[in-house]
Design a protein around this motif. Structure first.
Motif, PDB file in Angstrom:
ATOM      1  N   GLU A 144       7.710  -3.798 -10.103  1.00  0.00           N
ATOM      2  CA  GLU A 144       6.483  -4.461  -9.651  1.00  0.00           C
ATOM      3  C   GLU A 144       6.402  -4.364  -8.119  1.00  0.00           C
ATOM      4  OE1 GLU A 144       6.068  -8.296 -11.546  1.00  0.00           O
ATOM      5  OE2 GLU A 144       4.576  -8.884 -10.040  1.00  0.00           O
ATOM      6  N   ARG A 145       7.543  -4.624  -7.467  1.00  0.00           N
ATOM      7  CA  ARG A 145       7.607  -4.511  -6.002  1.00  0.00           C
ATOM      8  C   ARG A 145       7.246  -3.092  -5.561  1.00  0.00           C
ATOM      9  NH1 ARG A 145      10.113  -3.446  -1.402  1.00  0.00           N
ATOM     10  NH2 ARG A 145      10.608  -5.136   0.046  1.00  0.00           N
ATOM     11  N   ALA A 146       7.844  -2.105  -6.258  1.00  0.00           N
ATOM     12  CA  ALA A 146       7.594  -0.698  -5.897  1.00  0.00           C
ATOM     13  C   ALA A 146       6.115  -0.349  -6.032  1.00  0.00           C
ATOM     14  CB  ALA A 146       8.445   0.224  -6.757  1.00  0.00           C
ATOM     15  N   HIS A 199       3.601  -2.296  -5.500  1.00  0.00           N
ATOM     16  CA  HIS A 199       2.893  -2.826  -4.313  1.00  0.00           C
ATOM     17  C   HIS A 199       3.126  -1.917  -3.103  1.00  0.00           C
ATOM     18  CE1 HIS A 199       1.275  -6.512  -5.886  1.00  0.00           C
ATOM     19  NE2 HIS A 199       2.420  -6.776  -6.479  1.00  0.00           N
ATOM     20  N   ALA A 200       4.378  -1.486  -2.938  1.00  0.00           N
ATOM     21  CA  ALA A 200       4.669  -0.585  -1.812  1.00  0.00           C
ATOM     22  C   ALA A 200       3.852   0.702  -1.954  1.00  0.00           C
ATOM     23  CB  ALA A 200       6.168  -0.277  -1.751  1.00  0.00           C
ATOM     24  N   ARG A 201       3.745   1.190  -3.206  1.00  0.00           N
ATOM     25  CA  ARG A 201       2.961   2.406  -3.448  1.00  0.00           C
ATOM     26  C   ARG A 201       1.479   2.160  -3.125  1.00  0.00           C
ATOM     27  NH1 ARG A 201       3.395   5.471  -9.050  1.00  0.00           N
ATOM     28  NH2 ARG A 201       4.753   6.878  -7.895  1.00  0.00           N
ATOM     29  N   ILE A 212      -3.346   2.812   0.450  1.00  0.00           N
ATOM     30  CA  ILE A 212      -4.294   2.266   1.441  1.00  0.00           C
ATOM     31  C   ILE A 212      -4.143   3.031   2.760  1.00  0.00           C
ATOM     32  CG2 ILE A 212      -4.904   0.219   2.823  1.00  0.00           C
ATOM     33  CD1 ILE A 212      -3.868  -1.453   0.370  1.00  0.00           C
ATOM     34  N   LYS A 213      -2.883   3.324   3.119  1.00  0.00           N
ATOM     35  CA  LYS A 213      -2.639   4.054   4.369  1.00  0.00           C
ATOM     36  C   LYS A 213      -3.045   5.526   4.234  1.00  0.00           C
ATOM     37  CE  LYS A 213       1.231   1.146   5.831  1.00  0.00           C
ATOM     38  NZ  LYS A 213       2.709   1.092   5.805  1.00  0.00           N
ATOM     39  N   GLY A 214      -3.332   5.954   2.992  1.00  0.00           N
ATOM     40  CA  GLY A 214      -3.890   7.286   2.740  1.00  0.00           C
ATOM     41  C   GLY A 214      -3.036   8.436   3.244  1.00  0.00           C
ATOM     42  N   GLU A 259       9.097  -2.343  11.914  1.00  0.00           N
ATOM     43  CA  GLU A 259       8.970  -3.761  12.259  1.00  0.00           C
ATOM     44  C   GLU A 259       8.829  -4.611  11.000  1.00  0.00           C
ATOM     45  OE1 GLU A 259       6.811  -1.474  12.614  1.00  0.00           O
ATOM     46  OE2 GLU A 259       4.808  -2.153  12.097  1.00  0.00           O
ATOM     47  N   ARG A 260       8.111  -4.073  10.001  1.00  0.00           N
ATOM     48  CA  ARG A 260       7.950  -4.792   8.734  1.00  0.00           C
ATOM     49  C   ARG A 260       9.304  -4.861   8.003  1.00  0.00           C
ATOM     50  NH1 ARG A 260       6.388  -8.520   5.320  1.00  0.00           N
ATOM     51  NH2 ARG A 260       6.229  -7.733   3.198  1.00  0.00           N
ATOM     52  N   GLU A 261      10.044  -3.759   8.016  1.00  0.00           N
ATOM     53  CA  GLU A 261      11.346  -3.743   7.350  1.00  0.00           C
ATOM     54  C   GLU A 261      12.295  -4.751   8.011  1.00  0.00           C
ATOM     55  OE1 GLU A 261      12.909   0.160   6.597  1.00  0.00           O
ATOM     56  OE2 GLU A 261      11.202   0.649   5.301  1.00  0.00           O
ATOM     57  N   ILE A 265      16.570  -1.364  -1.626  1.00  0.00           N
ATOM     58  CA  ILE A 265      15.334  -1.533  -2.414  1.00  0.00           C
ATOM     59  C   ILE A 265      14.154  -0.968  -1.630  1.00  0.00           C
ATOM     60  CG2 ILE A 265      13.709  -3.251  -3.331  1.00  0.00           C
ATOM     61  CD1 ILE A 265      16.178  -5.011  -3.996  1.00  0.00           C
ATOM     62  N   MET A 266      14.073  -1.298  -0.323  1.00  0.00           N
ATOM     63  CA  MET A 266      12.958  -0.781   0.492  1.00  0.00           C
ATOM     64  C   MET A 266      13.021   0.738   0.595  1.00  0.00           C
ATOM     65  SD  MET A 266      12.266  -3.499   3.525  1.00  0.00           S
ATOM     66  CE  MET A 266      13.890  -3.457   4.227  1.00  0.00           C
ATOM     67  N   SER A 267      14.251   1.256   0.722  1.00  0.00           N
ATOM     68  CA  SER A 267      14.430   2.699   0.834  1.00  0.00           C
ATOM     69  C   SER A 267      13.899   3.392  -0.428  1.00  0.00           C
ATOM     70  CB  SER A 267      15.922   2.980   1.032  1.00  0.00           C
ATOM     71  OG  SER A 267      16.193   4.331   1.126  1.00  0.00           O
ATOM     72  N   ALA A 268      14.237   2.830  -1.590  1.00  0.00           N
ATOM     73  CA  ALA A 268      13.794   3.414  -2.862  1.00  0.00           C
ATOM     74  C   ALA A 268      12.278   3.282  -3.006  1.00  0.00           C
ATOM     75  CB  ALA A 268      14.518   2.741  -4.025  1.00  0.00           C
ATOM     76  N   CYS A 269      11.729   2.120  -2.605  1.00  0.00           N
ATOM     77  CA  CYS A 269      10.272   1.910  -2.704  1.00  0.00           C
ATOM     78  C   CYS A 269       9.532   2.930  -1.845  1.00  0.00           C
ATOM     79  CB  CYS A 269       9.894   0.499  -2.239  1.00  0.00           C
ATOM     80  SG  CYS A 269      10.337  -0.787  -3.411  1.00  0.00           S
ATOM     81  N   LEU A 270      10.029   3.131  -0.623  1.00  0.00           N
ATOM     82  CA  LEU A 270       9.362   4.052   0.300  1.00  0.00           C
ATOM     83  C   LEU A 270       9.422   5.490  -0.213  1.00  0.00           C
ATOM     84  CD1 LEU A 270       8.049   3.956   3.144  1.00  0.00           C
ATOM     85  CD2 LEU A 270      10.254   4.632   4.056  1.00  0.00           C
ATOM     86  N   SER A 271      10.568   5.830  -0.846  1.00  0.00           N
ATOM     87  CA  SER A 271      10.770   7.239  -1.221  1.00  0.00           C
ATOM     88  C   SER A 271       9.868   7.669  -2.371  1.00  0.00           C
ATOM     89  CB  SER A 271      12.228   7.513  -1.546  1.00  0.00           C
ATOM     90  OG  SER A 271      12.511   6.987  -2.811  1.00  0.00           O
TER      91      SER A 271
HETATM   92  C1  ISJ Z   1       5.328  -1.571   1.911  1.00  0.00           C
HETATM   93  C2  ISJ Z   1       5.220  -1.164   3.151  1.00  0.00           C
HETATM   94  O1  ISJ Z   1       5.711   0.071   3.580  1.00  0.00           O
HETATM   95  C3  ISJ Z   1       7.080   0.368   3.659  1.00  0.00           C
HETATM   96  C4  ISJ Z   1       7.930  -0.274   2.638  1.00  0.00           C
HETATM   97  C5  ISJ Z   1       8.405  -1.559   2.816  1.00  0.00           C
HETATM   98  C6  ISJ Z   1       9.031  -2.357   1.708  1.00  0.00           C
HETATM   99  O2  ISJ Z   1       9.381  -1.790   0.679  1.00  0.00           O
HETATM  100  O3  ISJ Z   1       9.102  -3.597   1.853  1.00  0.00           O
HETATM  101  C7  ISJ Z   1       8.344  -2.111   4.109  1.00  0.00           C
HETATM  102  C8  ISJ Z   1       7.838  -1.422   5.182  1.00  0.00           C
HETATM  103  C9  ISJ Z   1       7.481  -0.001   5.085  1.00  0.00           C
HETATM  104  O4  ISJ Z   1       8.537   0.821   5.525  1.00  0.00           O
HETATM  105  C10 ISJ Z   1       4.571  -2.049   4.175  1.00  0.00           C
HETATM  106  O5  ISJ Z   1       3.961  -1.514   5.087  1.00  0.00           O
HETATM  107  O6  ISJ Z   1       4.681  -3.274   4.060  1.00  0.00           O
END
Ligand code: ISJ
Length: 357
Positions: A26-28, A30-32, A37-39, A47-49, A76-82
């Motif tokens: 579910e988290r992934a 949202h990241a997707r 949105i960022k297109g 900074e968000r991380e 988790i963030m690394s996997a979501c981003l990838s």
């Molecule tokens: C989800 C985003 O993009 C990326 C993924 C993040 C995450 O998984 O929490 C955090 C920052 C970004 O590197 C975001 O901009 O919040």
């Protein structure tokens, strides 16, 4: 504990794992969605991380330690981003260097690490947009500045967008399980210096110390020659199948290296940031004192001050200064304006979140 009690805990863990798995996906998603949105633009937001990791540490109630939960969320963030696009990170190779460990510590295991033959090449591949970011060592708590990285930062168009702090443990590595017959020890010059006292005490004076391009390269060379040993860390030992004849041989128990992350990237403020600058002072009495006085006037703390020969004239210097705060803050902007009035040359190397892990 009875078998029944064990079974009930395992059943509970299985049920929790199913929930955790659902939540992770579910988290992934949202990241997707943020990625969409960022297109297709830049998805990585240091900074968000940093904010996510700081919040996790602050809200953690245990029994897991803060450091452990932060590391899990890093992955988790690394996997979501990838799932958008894995980031490619250039570093001083070969595989197994502390620079690679720093890259993985900062970006997680889902990032693709790209080994380069030198720090120069690691900068170049990012400048040429063949990799997204470079992670380069900038200073060590025992041995001081990494001059090559500082020199490269003066001219690069890349901006600093993060820092990584890594505890450095060195080991004496060899294929052979004994100290007998060691003729040469290979390592990076910085590591030889960090283990100088240990080497003097523990190896005969005639053992030659040879500096090579990296610790992992030292381990690779020593893996090919039974008369040689290497000083390198765990990752290199593992990579080249070396035995540890002596562990944690660094002279300073707190031996730590700070790395910087650079890319074509402007980071917005995270709330806990640093700004790195390089500047030059005019060659006249009191110039450095005068140059730094705006920091005191604006109540800005300096976390680093390092001088380097300017390379353009004999006995002329450039100064690398880190200050607390982000270029987006008025106080920092006013300080920079005042510095620009006084210094012959000022370059903002980047503003970035303070390392959280
Ligand atoms: C989800 C985003 O993009 C990326 C993924 C993040 C995450 O998984 O929490 C955090 C920052 C970004 O590197 C975001 O901009 O919040």
């Amino acid at each position: 504990m009875s078998d029944e009690q064990l079974k009930s805990h395992r059943d509970a863990i299985d049920a929790l794992d199913t929930r955790i798995l659902e939540l992770l996906n579910e988290r992934a998603s949202h990241a997707r969605a943020i990625g969409e949105i960022k297109g297709g633009g830049l998805v990585y937001r240091p900074e968000r991380e940093a904010q996510v990791l700081s919040r996790i540490k602050a809200t953690n109630r245990g029994p897991l330690p803060d450091e452990s939960v932060a590391k899990l969320f890093r992955e988790i963030m690394s996997a979501c981003l990838s799932i958008e696009r894995p980031l490619t990170i250039a570093y001083l190779g070969p595989e197994g260097t502390f620079s690679q460990s720093a890259a993985i510590k900062h970006f997680g295991h889902a990032a693709v690490t790209q080994a380069c033959a030198s720090i120069d090449e690691a900068f170049r591949v990012v400048e040429a947009r063949s990799a997204d970011y470079v992670v380069a060592p900038v200073e060590n708590s025992t041995e001081g500045a990494v001059g090559r990285t500082l020199d490269l930062m003066v001219n690069t168009p890349l901006q600093v967008c993060g820092e990584v702090v890594l505890r450095i443990h060195h080991h004496l590595l060899r294929k052979d399980p004994s100290f007998d017959g060691i003729r040469r020890v290979y390592s990076h010059a910085q590591s030889l210096a960090q283990c100088h006292e240990w080497l003097n005490k523990n190896l005969p004076a005639e053992v030659e110390r040879i500096s090579v391009s990296s610790n992992a390269e030292a381990a690779r060379l020593a893996s090919l020659d039974t008369q040689c040993a290497a000083i390198a860390g765990d990752a290199a030992a593992e990579k080249f199948g070396m035995l540890k004849l002596a562990e944690n041989i660094e002279d300073e128990p707190n031996n730590t290296t700070r790395f910087l992350v650079l890319g074509y990237h402007h980071t917005t403020a995270s709330g806990r940031d640093k700004t790195s600058l390089v500047m030059s002072a005019q060659n006249k009495p009191g110039a450095v004192h005068q140059l730094l006085s705006p920091l005191a006037e604006h109540g800005v703390s300096m976390t680093k001050f390092e001088s380097r020969p300017s390379r353009t004239g004999l006995w002329e210097y450039v100064f690398f200064v880190d200050i607390e705060g982000h270029t987006g803050e008025a106080r920092v902007q006013q300080t920079l304006d005042a510095l620009r009035e006084r210094a012959a040359f000022v370059k903002v190397l980047g503003a970035y979140p303070v390392a959280v892990l």
